[in-house]
Design an enzyme around this catalytic site. Structure first.
Site, PDB file in Angstrom:
ATOM      1  CG  LEU A   1      -1.823   1.227   1.395  1.00 23.90           C
ATOM      2  CD1 LEU A   1      -2.803   1.345   0.222  1.00 23.90           C
ATOM      3  CD2 LEU A   1      -2.600   1.182   2.715  1.00 23.90           C
ATOM      4  CB  THR A   2       3.545   2.353   2.345  1.00 26.08           C
ATOM      5  OG1 THR A   2       2.701   2.078   3.460  1.00 26.08           O
ATOM      6  CG2 THR A   2       4.379   3.582   2.618  1.00 26.08           C
TER       7      THR A   2
ATOM      8  CB  ILE B   1       6.478  -3.872   0.826  1.00 27.15           C
ATOM      9  CG1 ILE B   1       5.994  -2.616   0.096  1.00 27.15           C
ATOM     10  CG2 ILE B   1       5.429  -4.980   0.817  1.00 27.15           C
ATOM     11  CD1 ILE B   1       4.851  -1.855   0.779  1.00 27.15           C
TER      12      ILE B   1
ATOM     13  CB  CYS C   1      -6.311  -5.322   4.772  1.00 23.43           C
ATOM     14  SG  CYS C   1      -7.134  -5.754   3.238  1.00 23.43           S
TER      15      CYS C   1
ATOM     16  NE  ARG D   1      -4.279   0.859  11.032  1.00 22.23           N
ATOM     17  CZ  ARG D   1      -4.966   1.796  10.386  1.00 22.23           C
ATOM     18  NH1 ARG D   1      -6.276   1.955  10.585  1.00 22.23           N
ATOM     19  NH2 ARG D   1      -4.343   2.591   9.520  1.00 22.23           N
TER      20      ARG D   1
ATOM     21  CD  GLN E   1      11.791   5.000  48.715  1.00 25.58           C
ATOM     22  OE1 GLN E   1      11.691   6.165  48.325  1.00 25.58           O
ATOM     23  NE2 GLN E   1      11.756   4.677  49.991  1.00 25.58           N
TER      24      GLN E   1
ATOM     25  CG  LEU F   1      18.726  -4.762  31.609  1.00 23.84           C
ATOM     26  CD1 LEU F   1      17.326  -4.667  32.197  1.00 23.84           C
ATOM     27  CD2 LEU F   1      18.663  -5.503  30.277  1.00 23.84           C
TER      28      LEU F   1
ATOM     29  CD  GLU G   1      -0.727  -2.704   9.914  1.00 25.07           C
ATOM     30  OE1 GLU G   1      -1.783  -2.090   9.682  1.00 25.07           O
ATOM     31  OE2 GLU G   1      -0.407  -3.759   9.356  1.00 25.07           O
TER      32      GLU G   1
ATOM     33  CG  PHE H   1      -7.007  12.556   8.269  1.00 25.57           C
ATOM     34  CD1 PHE H   1      -5.646  12.503   8.541  1.00 25.57           C
ATOM     35  CD2 PHE H   1      -7.864  11.808   9.059  1.00 25.57           C
ATOM     36  CE1 PHE H   1      -5.160  11.720   9.573  1.00 25.57           C
ATOM     37  CE2 PHE H   1      -7.387  11.019  10.088  1.00 25.57           C
ATOM     38  CZ  PHE H   1      -6.035  10.978  10.347  1.00 25.57           C
TER      39      PHE H   1
HETATM   40  P1  TGC Z   1     -11.365   8.243   4.437  1.00 25.99           P
HETATM   41  O1  TGC Z   1     -12.062   9.200   3.517  1.00 25.99           O
HETATM   42  O2  TGC Z   1     -11.518   8.409   5.898  1.00 25.99           O
HETATM   43  O3  TGC Z   1     -11.792   6.745   4.069  1.00 25.99           O
HETATM   44  C1  TGC Z   1     -11.792   6.281   2.754  1.00 25.99           C
HETATM   45  C2  TGC Z   1     -12.710   5.068   2.698  1.00 25.99           C
HETATM   46  O4  TGC Z   1     -12.176   4.052   3.536  1.00 25.99           O
HETATM   47  C3  TGC Z   1     -13.077   3.747   4.605  1.00 25.99           C
HETATM   48  N1  TGC Z   1     -12.271   3.526   5.804  1.00 25.99           N
HETATM   49  C4  TGC Z   1     -12.194   2.344   6.399  1.00 25.99           C
HETATM   50  N2  TGC Z   1     -12.785   1.176   6.127  1.00 25.99           N
HETATM   51  C5  TGC Z   1     -12.496   0.139   6.924  1.00 25.99           C
HETATM   52  N3  TGC Z   1     -11.643   0.246   7.958  1.00 25.99           N
HETATM   53  C6  TGC Z   1     -11.018   1.404   8.252  1.00 25.99           C
HETATM   54  N4  TGC Z   1     -10.171   1.476   9.286  1.00 25.99           N
HETATM   55  C7  TGC Z   1     -11.289   2.530   7.463  1.00 25.99           C
HETATM   56  N5  TGC Z   1     -10.860   3.808   7.455  1.00 25.99           N
HETATM   57  C8  TGC Z   1     -11.483   4.405   6.440  1.00 25.99           C
HETATM   58  C9  TGC Z   1     -13.970   4.956   4.715  1.00 25.99           C
HETATM   59  O5  TGC Z   1     -15.208   4.621   5.300  1.00 25.99           O
HETATM   60  C10 TGC Z   1     -14.099   5.327   3.257  1.00 25.99           C
HETATM   61  O6  TGC Z   1     -14.969   4.401   2.655  1.00 25.99           O
HETATM   62  P2  TGC Z   1     -15.988   4.845   1.481  1.00 25.99           P
HETATM   63  O7  TGC Z   1     -16.640   3.565   1.078  1.00 25.99           O
HETATM   64  O8  TGC Z   1     -16.910   5.846   2.118  1.00 25.99           O
HETATM   65  O9  TGC Z   1     -15.144   5.448   0.422  1.00 25.99           O
HETATM   66  O10 TGC Z   1      -9.854   8.213   4.027  1.00 25.99           O
HETATM   67  P3  TGC Z   1      -8.736   9.332   4.119  1.00 25.99           P
HETATM   68  O11 TGC Z   1      -8.082   9.415   2.777  1.00 25.99           O
HETATM   69  O12 TGC Z   1      -9.285  10.594   4.731  1.00 25.99           O
HETATM   70  O13 TGC Z   1      -7.676   8.668   5.099  1.00 25.99           O
HETATM   71  C11 TGC Z   1      -7.983   8.391   6.399  1.00 25.99           C
HETATM   72  C12 TGC Z   1      -6.739   7.820   7.121  1.00 25.99           C
HETATM   73  C13 TGC Z   1      -5.653   8.856   7.249  1.00 25.99           C
HETATM   74  C14 TGC Z   1      -7.220   7.421   8.512  1.00 25.99           C
HETATM   75  C15 TGC Z   1      -6.203   6.583   6.368  1.00 25.99           C
HETATM   76  O14 TGC Z   1      -5.698   6.933   5.151  1.00 25.99           O
HETATM   77  C16 TGC Z   1      -5.156   5.842   7.152  1.00 25.99           C
HETATM   78  O15 TGC Z   1      -5.481   4.953   7.961  1.00 25.99           O
HETATM   79  N6  TGC Z   1      -3.842   6.139   6.918  1.00 25.99           N
HETATM   80  C17 TGC Z   1      -2.760   5.355   7.511  1.00 25.99           C
HETATM   81  C18 TGC Z   1      -2.196   4.426   6.458  1.00 25.99           C
HETATM   82  C19 TGC Z   1      -1.671   3.155   7.046  1.00 25.99           C
HETATM   83  O16 TGC Z   1      -2.003   2.753   8.150  1.00 25.99           O
HETATM   84  N7  TGC Z   1      -0.875   2.457   6.300  1.00 25.99           N
HETATM   85  C20 TGC Z   1      -0.406   1.160   6.701  1.00 25.99           C
HETATM   86  C21 TGC Z   1       0.231   0.441   5.545  1.00 25.99           C
HETATM   87  S1  TGC Z   1       0.402  -1.285   5.828  1.00 25.99           S
HETATM   88  C22 TGC Z   1       1.566  -1.426   7.007  1.00 25.99           C
HETATM   89  O17 TGC Z   1       2.021  -0.514   7.599  1.00 25.99           O
HETATM   90  C23 TGC Z   1       1.957  -2.818   7.271  1.00 25.99           C
HETATM   91  S2  TGC Z   1       3.107  -2.995   8.506  1.00 25.99           S
HETATM   92  C24 TGC Z   1       3.121  -4.655   8.441  1.00 25.99           C
HETATM   93  C25 TGC Z   1       3.832  -5.333   9.537  1.00 25.99           C
HETATM   94  O18 TGC Z   1       5.050  -5.612   9.337  1.00 25.99           O
HETATM   95  O19 TGC Z   1       3.185  -5.719  10.538  1.00 25.99           O
HETATM   96  P1  FAD Z   2       4.589  10.013   6.592  1.00 22.36           P
HETATM   97  O1  FAD Z   2       3.205   9.763   6.190  1.00 22.36           O
HETATM   98  O2  FAD Z   2       5.474  10.791   5.666  1.00 22.36           O
HETATM   99  O3  FAD Z   2       4.583  10.772   7.992  1.00 22.36           O
HETATM  100  C1  FAD Z   2       5.718  11.437   8.540  1.00 22.36           C
HETATM  101  C2  FAD Z   2       5.307  12.060   9.870  1.00 22.36           C
HETATM  102  O4  FAD Z   2       4.241  13.009   9.631  1.00 22.36           O
HETATM  103  C3  FAD Z   2       4.751  11.033  10.855  1.00 22.36           C
HETATM  104  O5  FAD Z   2       5.092  11.397  12.171  1.00 22.36           O
HETATM  105  C4  FAD Z   2       3.263  11.187  10.677  1.00 22.36           C
HETATM  106  O6  FAD Z   2       2.508  10.776  11.803  1.00 22.36           O
HETATM  107  C5  FAD Z   2       3.152  12.690  10.457  1.00 22.36           C
HETATM  108  N1  FAD Z   2       1.892  13.038   9.810  1.00 22.36           N
HETATM  109  C6  FAD Z   2       1.453  12.619   8.590  1.00 22.36           C
HETATM  110  N2  FAD Z   2       0.222  13.104   8.363  1.00 22.36           N
HETATM  111  C7  FAD Z   2      -0.111  13.838   9.451  1.00 22.36           C
HETATM  112  C8  FAD Z   2      -1.261  14.592   9.833  1.00 22.36           C
HETATM  113  N3  FAD Z   2      -2.325  14.675   9.042  1.00 22.36           N
HETATM  114  N4  FAD Z   2      -1.232  15.215  11.027  1.00 22.36           N
HETATM  115  C9  FAD Z   2      -0.160  15.119  11.851  1.00 22.36           C
HETATM  116  N5  FAD Z   2       0.948  14.425  11.553  1.00 22.36           N
HETATM  117  C10 FAD Z   2       0.960  13.795  10.380  1.00 22.36           C
HETATM  118  N6  FAD Z   2       3.503  -0.337   4.391  1.00 22.36           N
HETATM  119  C11 FAD Z   2       2.837  -1.235   3.604  1.00 22.36           C
HETATM  120  O7  FAD Z   2       2.028  -0.852   2.770  1.00 22.36           O
HETATM  121  N7  FAD Z   2       3.070  -2.560   3.733  1.00 22.36           N
HETATM  122  C12 FAD Z   2       3.962  -3.056   4.623  1.00 22.36           C
HETATM  123  O8  FAD Z   2       4.129  -4.287   4.725  1.00 22.36           O
HETATM  124  C13 FAD Z   2       4.686  -2.144   5.443  1.00 22.36           C
HETATM  125  N8  FAD Z   2       5.641  -2.594   6.299  1.00 22.36           N
HETATM  126  C14 FAD Z   2       6.416  -1.689   6.969  1.00 22.36           C
HETATM  127  C15 FAD Z   2       7.503  -2.147   7.722  1.00 22.36           C
HETATM  128  C16 FAD Z   2       8.323  -1.237   8.363  1.00 22.36           C
HETATM  129  C17 FAD Z   2       9.507  -1.743   9.138  1.00 22.36           C
HETATM  130  C18 FAD Z   2       8.039   0.133   8.317  1.00 22.36           C
HETATM  131  C19 FAD Z   2       8.891   1.116   9.057  1.00 22.36           C
HETATM  132  C20 FAD Z   2       6.979   0.603   7.568  1.00 22.36           C
HETATM  133  C21 FAD Z   2       6.164  -0.301   6.879  1.00 22.36           C
HETATM  134  N9  FAD Z   2       5.125   0.130   6.058  1.00 22.36           N
HETATM  135  C22 FAD Z   2       4.421  -0.756   5.279  1.00 22.36           C
HETATM  136  C23 FAD Z   2       4.908   1.557   5.847  1.00 22.36           C
HETATM  137  C24 FAD Z   2       4.160   2.250   6.970  1.00 22.36           C
HETATM  138  O9  FAD Z   2       2.812   1.904   6.959  1.00 22.36           O
HETATM  139  C25 FAD Z   2       4.356   3.748   6.789  1.00 22.36           C
HETATM  140  O10 FAD Z   2       5.706   4.022   7.112  1.00 22.36           O
HETATM  141  C26 FAD Z   2       3.426   4.579   7.637  1.00 22.36           C
HETATM  142  O11 FAD Z   2       2.096   4.445   7.177  1.00 22.36           O
HETATM  143  C27 FAD Z   2       3.800   6.063   7.667  1.00 22.36           C
HETATM  144  O12 FAD Z   2       4.080   6.537   6.384  1.00 22.36           O
HETATM  145  P2  FAD Z   2       5.439   7.369   6.090  1.00 22.36           P
HETATM  146  O13 FAD Z   2       6.569   6.582   6.613  1.00 22.36           O
HETATM  147  O14 FAD Z   2       5.426   7.736   4.661  1.00 22.36           O
HETATM  148  O15 FAD Z   2       5.318   8.664   6.997  1.00 22.36           O
END
Ligand code: TGC
Ligand code: FAD
Length: 398
Positions: free
Chosen positions: A145-146, A177, A252, A257, A293, A352, A377, A397
């Protein structure tokens, strides 16, 4: 008749890392999973994980171990998946992350981010083809996704898929990723004329390459990669037919999360246990540092964080098993428990002393790993704003 006061004094004190007997909330099956995963982590993970962290390598041999225990996609039903409860899945995440966040990440990505979308949004053919092998660990998945310039705001992605003959052409780059270069199949989210769609891109597809991220100081025992798509031609059968829009990938994330909310408590517990043990054996000023303490205050706060975080995780699981879970609750738990875990790890590190900075103890490894867990996440800030929106109705946002 015994007074309440007298009965209380007869109650024995539970173990320091479970002062509220949160484990008593588990049923027999969940306890069995806890004990089985805990043993596997003790016997197979802990002896090798420090070396893997130092070398920056993923312990690939553990894939077969976690598959054998039925942990891959364990909370999914059908297609070779165990169909366990959400609480059982959470317990497994806690135990895995007590070993290392990298191992929990592997299991999270495989089950919650790669298998879940195939089960939820895939065609019958896709489910049959991928899920049994992924549950068995013979096929590895990742979740793209990212992007380099689209992390917190995945809606700004620039990876695009365009209609091409009977299928699609994919161009763009994903970044950070987990499992990227290990994966046999990548679940890739791309912008299309219809909105965001998901595609299953198999390893070896012409134009699809990966590059690993090096020089990480966190999650070193985990593979993190870039995925690159250069005019990748995909058949229509590669499209996940069941979802359009950002809600596809975001749904997903709820699954993964959820696992993190539990997992972070495993890392915290490991740090707490190391700190308690060290405080009793390290002698300074003619006695154990546990008598100070200031040390006790740190341990008391850590034990409290563990109780609070584990209760939150358990309640989250109860809601999920009852089909009552809202994504905002997942955000609250992920944010609170990862923050709590990182604070526990940092306090443990101070207890430690100098030994806290070496890989001879698990603490700094967990502490560094948790920096990634805080960011991926959904960063702490993103979850703060999700909560803020739920509380106030104002969307920070937009
Ligand atoms: P927004 O307009 O709020 O939502 C767009 C559409 O998505 C729906 N939606 C959700 N649906 C299910 N579950 C959720 N948690 C949902 N959040 C939003 C929403 O209802 C809407 O649906 P529809 O049908 O009305 O269109 O979206 P936005 O563009 O304003 O963004 C909201 C925001 C910032 C919260 C979202 O973009 C977000 O969560 N950003 C963070 C991205 C993130 O978490 N990336 C993770 C990548 S994967 C990863 O990190 C894996 S690590 C793996 C590991 O090693 O464990
Ligand atoms: P940015 O979005 O550039 O954010 C930078 C800083 O700005 C952060 O502190 C953030 O909180 C802050 N910020 C951003 N927007 C706002 C706002 N609106 N208000 C206030 N502060 C804000 N992604 C995948 O898709 N799949 C994976 O399997 C996956 N695995 C990962 C594994 C590792 C080890 C790591 C480090 C990351 C992984 N990711 C994965 C990516 C991860 O989900 C992103 O790093 C994360 O979503 C944040 O994106 P970014 O790093 O681009 O930070």
């Amino acid at each position: 008749m015994t007074t309440t006061h007298a009965r209380q004094s007869e109650v024995s004190l539970p173990t320091a890392c479970d002062l509220f007997r949160v484990d008593d909330l588990l049923n027999d099956d969940e306890r069995l999973i806890r004990d089985t995963v805990r043993s596997m982590v003790r016997e197979r993970v802990l002896p090798v994980i420090g070396d893997h962290f130092e070398a920056g390598t993923f312990p690939r041999e553990l894939v077969a171990e976690v598959a054998k225990l039925g942990l891959l996609g364990m909370h999914l039903v059908g297609y070779g998946c165990a169909g366990a409860t959400a609480i059982a899945y959470g317990v497994a995440c806690e135990e895995l992350e007590a070993g290392d966040s990298g191992l929990r990440s592997f299991v999270s990505v495989q089950g919650s981010l790669a298998m879940f979308p195939i089960l939820a949004y895939g065609s019958e053919e896709q489910k049959q083809r991928f899920l049994p092998e992924m549950a068995a660990g013979s096929m590895i998945g990742c979740f793209g996704l990212t992007e380099p310039d689209a992390g917190s705001d995945p809606g700004s992605m620039t990876t695009v898929a365009k209609r091409h003959g009977d299928g699609w052409m994919l161009n763009g780059n994903k970044m950070w990723i987990t499992n990227g270069s290990l994966a046999d199949v990548a679940v890739v989210w791309a912008a299309t004329d219809e909105g965001v769609r998901g595609f299953l891109v198999e390893r070896g597809t012409p134009g699809f390459t990966t590059t690993d991220v090096h020089r990480k100081l966190s999650l070193r025992a985990s593979v993190t990669s870039g995925l690159h798509f250069d005019s990748v031609v995909l058949p229509e059968a590669a499209l996940l037919p069941g979802v359009t829009g950002l809600r596809g990938p975001l749904s997903c994330l709820n699954e993964a999360r959820y696992g993190i909310a539990w997992g972070a408590m495993g890392a915290a517990r490991a740090c707490f246990e190391a700190a308690v043990e060290y405080s009793k054996t390290r002698r300074v000023f003619d006695g154990p540092i546990a008598r100070f303490q200031l040390t006790q205050a740190k341990l008391a706060s850590m034990a409290t964080s563990l109780v609070q975080g584990r209760l939150v995780a358990h309640r989250l699981g109860t809601l999920k098993d009852a089909g009552q879970l809202h994504p905002v609750q997942v955000s609250l738990a992920k944010r609170a428990n990862v923050r709590a875990a990182i604070e526990v790890a940092r306090e443990a590190r101070t207890i430690l002393g100098a030994n806290g900075i070496t890989l001879e103890y698990p603490v700094i490894r967990h502490m560094n790993n948790l920096e990634s867990v805080l960011t991926y996440e959904g960063t702490e800030e993103v979850h703060t704003l999700i909560l803020g929106k739920a509380i106030t109705g104002e969307d920070a946002f937009s």
